[in-house]
Scaffold this active site. Structure first.
Site, short mmCIF file in Angstrom:
data_model
loop_
_atom_site.label_atom_id
_atom_site.label_comp_id
_atom_site.label_asym_id
_atom_site.label_seq_id
_atom_site.Cartn_x
_atom_site.Cartn_y
_atom_site.Cartn_z
N ASN A 54 0.64 -1.37 0.20
CA ASN A 54 0.15 0.23 0.11
C ASN A 54 1.30 0.94 -0.17
O ASN A 54 1.92 1.09 1.05
CB ASN A 54 -0.88 -0.56 0.91
CG ASN A 54 -0.29 0.09 2.51
OD1 ASN A 54 0.58 0.30 2.77
ND2 ASN A 54 -0.97 1.44 3.42
N GLY A 130 5.41 -2.95 6.75
CA GLY A 130 4.84 -4.02 6.52
C GLY A 130 4.23 -4.54 7.82
O GLY A 130 3.77 -3.69 8.92
N SER A 131 3.58 -5.96 7.81
CA SER A 131 3.55 -7.12 8.59
C SER A 131 4.09 -7.27 9.84
O SER A 131 4.70 -7.46 9.09
CB SER A 131 2.48 -8.08 7.83
OG SER A 131 3.39 -8.88 7.91
N ALA A 133 4.16 -10.36 11.13
CA ALA A 133 3.95 -11.60 11.25
C ALA A 133 5.33 -11.50 9.82
O ALA A 133 6.78 -12.25 10.89
CB ALA A 133 3.44 -12.36 10.56
N THR A 134 6.06 -10.86 9.13
CA THR A 134 7.23 -10.55 8.94
C THR A 134 8.02 -9.53 8.95
O THR A 134 9.39 -10.30 9.33
CB THR A 134 6.66 -9.30 7.22
OG1 THR A 134 5.58 -10.59 6.40
CG2 THR A 134 7.46 -9.96 7.05
N SER A 136 9.14 -9.72 12.68
CA SER A 136 8.87 -10.62 13.57
C SER A 136 10.38 -11.59 13.08
O SER A 136 11.61 -11.50 13.39
CB SER A 136 7.73 -11.21 13.90
OG SER A 136 8.60 -13.07 14.30
N GLU A 152 8.08 -0.51 10.84
CA GLU A 152 7.14 -0.08 11.01
C GLU A 152 5.79 -0.83 10.85
O GLU A 152 5.98 -1.50 9.68
CB GLU A 152 6.71 1.01 10.02
CG GLU A 152 8.60 2.25 10.61
CD GLU A 152 8.17 3.66 9.46
OE1 GLU A 152 7.15 4.03 9.76
OE2 GLU A 152 8.58 3.70 9.05
N CYS A 186 -2.23 2.15 6.78
CA CYS A 186 -1.47 2.18 7.92
C CYS A 186 -2.21 3.02 9.40
O CYS A 186 -2.60 2.21 10.51
CB CYS A 186 -0.18 2.34 8.37
SG CYS A 186 0.05 3.75 7.95
N1 LIG Z 1 3.65 1.21 10.18
C1 LIG Z 1 3.52 1.51 8.47
O1 LIG Z 1 4.13 2.81 8.51
C2 LIG Z 1 2.77 0.15 7.69
C3 LIG Z 1 2.02 1.49 6.53
C4 LIG Z 1 2.02 0.26 5.72
C5 LIG Z 1 1.49 -0.27 5.63
N2 LIG Z 1 1.63 -1.19 7.00
C6 LIG Z 1 1.48 -2.36 7.19
O2 LIG Z 1 2.50 -3.25 5.92
C7 LIG Z 1 1.10 -5.01 6.25
C8 LIG Z 1 0.16 -4.80 5.01
O3 LIG Z 1 1.65 -5.01 3.80
P1 LIG Z 1 2.04 -6.19 3.10
O4 LIG Z 1 0.84 -7.09 3.09
O5 LIG Z 1 2.51 -5.67 2.30
O6 LIG Z 1 3.07 -6.55 4.10
P2 LIG Z 1 3.98 -8.04 4.34
O7 LIG Z 1 5.29 -8.54 5.68
O8 LIG Z 1 2.97 -9.52 3.53
O9 LIG Z 1 5.20 -7.47 3.82
C9 LIG Z 1 5.58 -6.85 2.74
C10 LIG Z 1 6.86 -6.64 2.36
O10 LIG Z 1 7.46 -7.86 3.05
C11 LIG Z 1 8.52 -8.38 2.50
N3 LIG Z 1 8.65 -9.81 2.38
C12 LIG Z 1 7.29 -11.04 2.83
N4 LIG Z 1 7.87 -12.41 3.22
C13 LIG Z 1 9.31 -11.59 3.58
C14 LIG Z 1 10.38 -12.71 4.69
N5 LIG Z 1 10.16 -13.59 5.36
N6 LIG Z 1 11.57 -11.94 4.49
C15 LIG Z 1 11.96 -10.52 4.00
N7 LIG Z 1 10.91 -9.59 3.52
C16 LIG Z 1 9.46 -10.38 3.09
C17 LIG Z 1 6.65 -8.59 1.33
O11 LIG Z 1 7.37 -8.88 -0.44
C18 LIG Z 1 6.92 -7.26 1.10
O12 LIG Z 1 7.89 -6.31 0.40
C19 LIG Z 1 0.51 -4.64 7.45
O13 LIG Z 1 -0.05 -4.77 8.26
C20 LIG Z 1 0.27 -2.58 7.06
O14 LIG Z 1 -0.58 -2.72 8.55
C21 LIG Z 1 1.98 -0.44 8.26
N1 LIG Z 2 -0.44 9.01 4.07
C1 LIG Z 2 0.52 7.71 3.89
C2 LIG Z 2 0.42 6.73 5.24
C3 LIG Z 2 0.81 5.55 4.72
C4 LIG Z 2 0.36 4.74 5.49
O1 LIG Z 2 -0.51 3.29 4.58
#
Ligand SMILES: NC(=O)c1ccc[n+]([C@@H]2O[C@H](COP(=O)([O-])OP(=O)(O)OC[C@H]3O[C@@H](n4cnc5c(N)ncnc54)[C@H](O)[C@@H]3O)[C@@H](O)[C@H]2O)c1
Ligand SMILES: NCCCC=O
Length: 246
Positions: A54, A130-131, A133-134, A136, A152, A186
């Site tokens: 996103n 990202g998430s 789980a990732t 961690s 983040e 997010c």
């Molecule tokens: N805190 C913030 O600023 C913020 C902003 C946007 C989204 N998010 C979070 O991101 C999540 C959604 O994004 P998503 O579905 O792309 O997340 P995701 O964790 O599935 O993937 C994020 C990135 O990590 C990579 N990835 C996946 N497995 C990996 C591994 N084992 N090792 C290294 N890299 C790996 C993916 O290819 C991708 O590039 C939601 O949980 C959302 O809350 C947080």
């Molecule tokens: N305004 C950008 C926010 C990004 C988080 O998802």
């Protein structure tokens, strides 16, 4: 909106970089004159930047701009679901004269491109959005080498509604905050903490009905694309959860 934010972010960090240069080797005063001390800021080295689907360009920029401003070389691993704008960013960087090898884009799946990058011994730091789980998993693999990480991650951003607020405005901002850009943000305000005395009015204003202390979940899934996106973004379906505060 994204393009302006991206440009603003690069300008902000460019200013910081110039400020850093000006402060380089700033002396630190010590009580004993026989010793001299100064601050020398050095780039960390090679940084891995792993970003989600996103806001793909903006969230990559939030990592690329500070990394370059700090003098690091960067490997950006964008989401496999949304890589194209990051490849475009690399083209722009090349056009404006960024030397080859300073910013590198590595596309691919998380397990195949992200994980090896995060655990690579020549990568000096991992910055991840990202998430949980990732995040961690990345922290666990970086810990093997005591490699610094910045995370983040995901979460729920609550809106708190007190008794004395304008309830229509509270409802309007709650729904805007949660469902703006279809909830693909997010900071989606997907948890509502509302004072019990105004809960019926707030829910009514949100066009919901519920009993105080009940947990309300509503689905705003309108088409298959949105269903897919919600499934990737958070738990499926997007949950808007309301709690009463007494
Ligand atoms: N805190 C913030 O600023 C913020 C902003 C946007 C989204 N998010 C979070 O991101 C999540 C959604 O994004 P998503 O579905 O792309 O997340 P995701 O964790 O599935 O993937 C994020 C990135 O990590 C990579 N990835 C996946 N497995 C990996 C591994 N084992 N090792 C290294 N890299 C790996 C993916 O290819 C991708 O590039 C939601 O949980 C959302 O809350 C947080
Ligand atoms: N305004 C950008 C926010 C990004 C988080 O998802």
């Amino acid at each position: 909106m994204t393009k302006d934010d991206v440009a603003g972010c690069f300008e902000y960090y460019a200013d910081l970089a110039e400020g850093l240069d000006a402060k380089q080797k700033a002396p630190v005063s010590l009580p004993m004159e026989t010793f001299k001390s100064y601050v020398l800021k050095e780039p960390l080295g090679v940084v891995a930047l792993i970003t989600p689907w996103n806001y793909p360009l903006l969230l990559a920029t939030w990592k690329v701009a500070p990394a370059l401003a700090a003098g690091c070389t960067a490997i950006l691993k964008p989401s496999e679901l949304a890589s194209v704008t990051c490849l475009e960013l690399a083209d722009v960087c090349r056009e404006v004269g960024l030397p080859p090898g300073v910013l590198n884009i590595l596309t691919g799946l998380g397990t195949e491109a992200g994980a090896p990058l995060a655990s690579h011994p020549h990568v000096d730091k991992v910055a991840f959005t990202g998430s949980n789980a990732t995040g961690s998993r990345i922290m666990a693999s970086a810990a093997q080498m005591v490699k610094p990480v910045s995370m983040e991650l995901g979460g729920k951003s609550p809106i708190i509604v007190f008794e004395d607020v304008d309830l229509d405005k509270a409802a309007e901002w709650t729904l805007f905050g949660c469902f703006w850009t279809n909830g693909q943000i997010c900071s989606a305000t997907s948890r509502l903490l509302v004072h019990v005395s105004v809960m019926p009015s707030v829910l009514n204003a949100c066009q919901m009905t519920s009993q105080p202390k009940a947990k309300v979940e509503i689905l705003y899934v309108t088409n298959t694309l949105t269903t897919f996106i919600f499934a990737r973004y958070n738990t499926f379906p997007l949950q808007f959860t309301v709690y009463a505060l007494g």
